[in-house]
Write a protein that holds these residues in place. Structure first.
Motif, mmCIF file in Angstrom:
data_model
loop_
_atom_site.group_PDB
_atom_site.id
_atom_site.type_symbol
_atom_site.label_atom_id
_atom_site.label_comp_id
_atom_site.label_asym_id
_atom_site.label_seq_id
_atom_site.Cartn_x
_atom_site.Cartn_y
_atom_site.Cartn_z
ATOM 1 N N ARG A 165 9.466 4.240 9.105
ATOM 2 C CA ARG A 165 9.873 2.929 9.626
ATOM 3 C C ARG A 165 8.699 2.248 10.321
ATOM 4 N NH1 ARG A 165 14.240 4.437 12.800
ATOM 5 N NH2 ARG A 165 15.268 4.644 10.771
ATOM 6 N N SER A 166 7.928 3.032 11.065
ATOM 7 C CA SER A 166 6.791 2.438 11.778
ATOM 8 C C SER A 166 5.747 1.896 10.807
ATOM 9 C CB SER A 166 6.160 3.477 12.718
ATOM 10 O OG SER A 166 5.393 4.434 12.007
ATOM 11 N N LEU A 167 5.543 2.580 9.686
ATOM 12 C CA LEU A 167 4.558 2.117 8.704
ATOM 13 C C LEU A 167 5.024 0.852 7.989
ATOM 14 C CD1 LEU A 167 2.895 5.032 6.692
ATOM 15 C CD2 LEU A 167 1.827 3.354 8.195
ATOM 16 N N VAL A 168 6.309 0.820 7.622
ATOM 17 C CA VAL A 168 6.850 -0.375 6.965
ATOM 18 C C VAL A 168 6.732 -1.571 7.897
ATOM 19 C CG1 VAL A 168 8.932 -1.428 6.005
ATOM 20 C CG2 VAL A 168 8.398 0.958 5.488
ATOM 21 N N MET A 190 0.836 -1.203 0.000
ATOM 22 C CA MET A 190 0.000 0.000 0.000
ATOM 23 C C MET A 190 0.872 1.254 0.000
ATOM 24 S SD MET A 190 -3.117 -0.881 2.605
ATOM 25 C CE MET A 190 -4.433 -1.995 2.117
ATOM 26 N N ARG A 191 0.310 2.370 -0.479
ATOM 27 C CA ARG A 191 1.041 3.621 -0.443
ATOM 28 C C ARG A 191 1.204 4.082 1.001
ATOM 29 N NH1 ARG A 191 -2.961 5.134 -3.960
ATOM 30 N NH2 ARG A 191 -3.560 6.943 -2.682
ATOM 31 N N THR A 192 2.249 4.874 1.240
ATOM 32 C CA THR A 192 2.502 5.408 2.573
ATOM 33 C C THR A 192 2.241 6.904 2.577
ATOM 34 O OG1 THR A 192 4.842 5.715 2.043
ATOM 35 C CG2 THR A 192 4.210 3.653 3.120
ATOM 36 N N SER A 193 1.701 7.382 3.692
ATOM 37 C CA SER A 193 1.363 8.792 3.817
ATOM 38 C C SER A 193 1.492 9.215 5.274
ATOM 39 C CB SER A 193 -0.070 9.036 3.315
ATOM 40 O OG SER A 193 -0.493 10.355 3.588
ATOM 41 N N ILE A 194 1.593 10.523 5.490
ATOM 42 C CA ILE A 194 1.680 11.059 6.843
ATOM 43 C C ILE A 194 1.030 12.424 6.869
ATOM 44 C CG2 ILE A 194 3.989 12.010 6.403
ATOM 45 C CD1 ILE A 194 4.631 11.508 9.371
ATOM 46 N N ALA A 221 9.572 13.599 1.776
ATOM 47 C CA ALA A 221 10.101 13.077 0.518
ATOM 48 C C ALA A 221 11.425 12.370 0.745
ATOM 49 C CB ALA A 221 10.264 14.212 -0.484
ATOM 50 N N ASP A 222 12.311 12.972 1.547
ATOM 51 C CA ASP A 222 13.613 12.357 1.809
ATOM 52 C C ASP A 222 13.460 11.037 2.561
ATOM 53 O OD1 ASP A 222 14.875 14.434 0.556
ATOM 54 O OD2 ASP A 222 15.426 15.491 2.399
ATOM 55 N N ALA A 223 12.468 10.960 3.448
ATOM 56 C CA ALA A 223 12.259 9.724 4.207
ATOM 57 C C ALA A 223 11.734 8.599 3.323
ATOM 58 C CB ALA A 223 11.279 9.980 5.357
ATOM 59 N N GLY A 224 11.015 8.960 2.223
ATOM 60 C CA GLY A 224 10.498 7.944 1.314
ATOM 61 C C GLY A 224 8.995 7.785 1.306
ATOM 62 N N PHE A 225 8.262 8.732 1.899
ATOM 63 C CA PHE A 225 6.799 8.666 1.859
ATOM 64 C C PHE A 225 6.298 8.879 0.435
ATOM 65 C CE2 PHE A 225 7.097 9.413 6.431
ATOM 66 C CZ PHE A 225 6.073 8.590 6.913
ATOM 67 N N ASP A 226 5.157 8.249 0.142
ATOM 68 C CA ASP A 226 4.517 8.443 -1.155
ATOM 69 C C ASP A 226 3.661 9.699 -1.183
ATOM 70 O OD1 ASP A 226 5.496 5.965 -2.237
ATOM 71 O OD2 ASP A 226 3.991 4.932 -1.019
ATOM 72 N N GLY A 227 3.098 10.061 -0.027
ATOM 73 C CA GLY A 227 2.207 11.208 0.007
ATOM 74 C C GLY A 227 2.068 11.789 1.386
ATOM 75 N N GLY A 279 -11.016 -4.602 1.356
ATOM 76 C CA GLY A 279 -10.788 -4.206 -0.028
ATOM 77 C C GLY A 279 -10.278 -2.795 -0.190
ATOM 78 N N TYR A 280 -9.853 -2.165 0.906
ATOM 79 C CA TYR A 280 -9.330 -0.801 0.825
ATOM 80 C C TYR A 280 -8.055 -0.786 -0.003
ATOM 81 C CZ TYR A 280 -7.140 3.574 2.402
ATOM 82 O OH TYR A 280 -6.531 4.797 2.454
ATOM 83 N N ALA A 281 -7.944 0.160 -0.917
ATOM 84 C CA ALA A 281 -6.788 0.226 -1.811
ATOM 85 C C ALA A 281 -6.055 1.553 -1.740
ATOM 86 C CB ALA A 281 -7.240 -0.029 -3.247
ATOM 87 N N GLY A 282 -6.414 2.411 -0.779
ATOM 88 C CA GLY A 282 -5.763 3.712 -0.645
ATOM 89 C C GLY A 282 -4.513 3.636 0.211
#
Length: 615
Positions: free
Chosen positions: A259-262, A1-5, A22-28, A231-234
């Protein structure tokens, strides 16, 4: 899934937050409205910056106090929404968070709320955007995600869905299993936060004490699995209100958050029945024991003297570095004088025995944990290493040679290891690491996500300068125990290494004969022991003679003593009797007070208030 904060999780300006994410690697990111309001960049400029950084603006939030109101107020709420939708179009985001009403609702009716959300949906559709309705845990009428879904279902509008926030669901004790009854396409957004187990009003709990996944007491893996099965895809997005994070370094917090999300998605992916949409990383490899503890200083002579008095053996000098090895049983202490100018003795590193060092290295890389590289020469063992949040280096070893770690062969001109020597120190029982409050939650996550350690309940103990908070991280079998300690602001208590033995009285006696003066224990403490445990005179006399501390549980006993501090470090010697599996927390104030008296008596420059020299 995409990552966001959500940008509310971080300190700094809105631009600082976008660069850090962006530097950390989040998608949004979710744009927190107050961050935009105080920015001197226009919505178009923020949109352009996000585009350059490769960040998707996932949601604009929050829009408050909309539904359940009388008709005149509804019209004004729709006016407010129209302005927000215009801003969203300028930002380039198509989703707005609508929180359940906490202040202006006067009508407790699902039908009225649904009708009003349908009006909002019509307006949103005109602007080409959508709204995600969220049940706040303190909503005036709607405080349960199941009711928010009933209202959205009754509104029956393609531009209206739900937002599911783990805090608002779990803080109320609601079962997240019913998330799977919501069609995936109607779950517009998912926000995640962990939290400690606290007894307080949910609003204060939410505003000040949320944590990143893996740092609190909730089973967020199961929560995410329910969302995925629906079925959530967001994106999976973090929304963490925390006083510490919002004052800490922006980039470091963003890295910590990702890191916590991964870790969380990997944990959810491993649950039975989890769908393939959840991503797994390398398998965890829980440490099987300690490999060594490293002490660093410009001059480690005082530490060597202390180890000799405790009965440890000099095993040799490293053949290429100013590093010396002392050991007793399975306890190995590495004394490092390399690149340590002006540094007093301090805990610099911990090595762990693991079944597969490469697997842990790969997992750490997936979790974006920075390496701690060390220069090695031909024939020397290379071990994967990482920098822990407290500044301590962690290295991993899975190679033995002759019953000992392979790297021991690099030390020369010392006494060889002799199995079955006279009873004494047999290993490392636990290691206490002190760090600031701003590093604590990150350190807990490091231990759980990278090392696979468990985190039993936290404790606290009173010292002369305030409360010391302690969180033990451990393997299930107790072979590895790390106690992460947070001292009062402006105070740093020494780290300490606890050495295990089978006869602490014998170790203490021999240490006294060699010149060790343990940390003195006041007579009042032994009077208290007599009252608490009904100890007989002979046992009390033994404890007094050797300045031993004592604790008892239903499972067994703990006998232990401490050495004076050397620099920012001291040692403890412990004997666990029976199945005792605790840490004598009631004895901690005795130690802290005694150390404080000793520090004040000699006017130590490395006493409370001085941190680890290399941080």
């Amino acid at each position: 899934m995409r990552t966001s904060i959500a940008t509310v999780c971080l300190s700094g300006s809105l631009e600082d937050k976008l660069y850090a994410c962006a530097d950390a690697g989040f998608d949004g990111v979710e744009i927190f409205e107050p961050d935009l309001v105080v920015s001197d960049r226009s919505p178009e400029e923020i949109r352009a910056l996000a585009d350059r950084l490769g960040l998707r603006l996932e949601m604009y939030q929050p829009f408050r106090d909309f539904e359940g109101v009388a008709p005149p107020l509804l019209e004004d709420n729709l006016r407010r929404a129209r302005e927000r939708f215009t801003t969203m179009r300028r930002l380039g985001t198509d989703l707005m968070l609508v929180c359940s009403n906490v202040a202006t609702a006067t009508v407790d009716s699902d039908q009225v709320s649904a009708d009003q959300l349908r009006r909002l949906g019509d307006l949103a559709a005109e602007h080409g955007v959508r709204v995600a309705f969220e049940a706040l845990a303190w909503g005036r009428y709607i405080d349960d995600y199941r009711r928010s879904w009933r209202v959205v279902e009754r509104a029956d509008h393609e531009a209206v869905g739900v937002c599911l926030d783990s805090f608002h669901i779990l803080a109320r004790g609601h079962d997240p299993a019913e998330i799977e009854k919501i069609p995936g396409e109607k779950i517009f957004f998912v926000q995640l936060a962990d939290a400690p187990a606290l007894t307080m009003d949910v609003l204060s709990w939410s505003r000040h004490h949320r944590l990143f996944p893996g740092e609190g007491s909730w089973d967020l893996g199961r929560f995410v699995a329910h969302v995925a099965r629906a079925g959530y895809a967001g994106p999976l997005s973090l929304e963490v209100f925390n006083d510490v994070f919002r004052q800490a370094d922006t980039r470091r917090t963003a890295e910590h958050a990702l890191r916590s999300l991964v870790w969380l998605e990997d944990r959810a992916a491993r649950l039975p029945g989890s769908p393939g949409s959840l991503h797994r990383i390398a398998d965890p490899a829980v440490p099987s024991g300690y490999d060594y503890v490293e002490v660093k200083a410009e001059d480690t002579g005082e530490v060597e003297q202390l180890l000799e008095r405790l009965g440890m053996t000099f095993r040799g000098q490293h053949r290429t570095k100013p590093v010396r090895l002392w050991s007793a049983g399975d306890a190995r202490i590495v004394l490092n004088e390399q690149h340590a100018r002006d540094q007093r003795p301090h805990l610099a590193g911990v090595g762990f025995r693991v079944p597969d060092a490469a697997a842990v290295r790969d997992r750490a890389r997936a979790l974006a944990v920075g390496p701690a590289a060390r220069r090695t020469q031909a024939g020397e063992l290379e071990m994967p290493g990482f920098m822990a949040p407290s500044g301590i280096e962690v290295f991993l070893n899975d190679r033995d040679l002759g019953g000992e770690p392979a790297w021991v062969a690099e030390f020369e001109h010392g006494r060889p290891h002799v199995p079955g020597e006279a009873p004494g120190i047999g290993g490392i029982d636990h290691v206490n690491v002190s760090h600031g409050r701003d590093a604590h939650d990150e350190a807990v996550l490091f231990c759980t996500s990278v090392l696979g350690l468990e985190s039993p309940s936290a404790t606290q103990a009173a010292g002369p300068h305030g409360l010391v908070h302690s969180q033990v991280m451990r393997t299930p079998d107790g072979r590895v125990r790390l106690s992460l300690n947070v001292s009062p602001a402006g105070v740093t208590h020494p780290d300490h290494v606890a050495l295990a033995c089978d006869d602490v009285v014998a170790v203490a006696r021999r240490a006294r004969e060699r010149g060790l003066e343990p940390v003195p224990v006041p007579g009042n403490y032994y009077d208290d022991l007599r009252a608490r445990f009904a100890l007989d005179d002979a046992v009390l006399a033994t404890l007094r003679e050797h300045q031993l501390l004592f604790d008892r549980s239903d499972a067994g006993e703990l006998w232990h003593f401490y050495t004076p501090r050397v620099g920012g470090l001291c040692f403890e010697v412990v004997q666990r009797v029976g199945a005792y599996d605790a840490y004598a927390t009631d004895n901690t104030p005795v130690l802290l007070a005694a150390q404080d008296r000793m520090d004040r008596a000699v006017g130590r420059r490395d006493g409370p208030g001085q941190g680890r020299p290399d941080l």
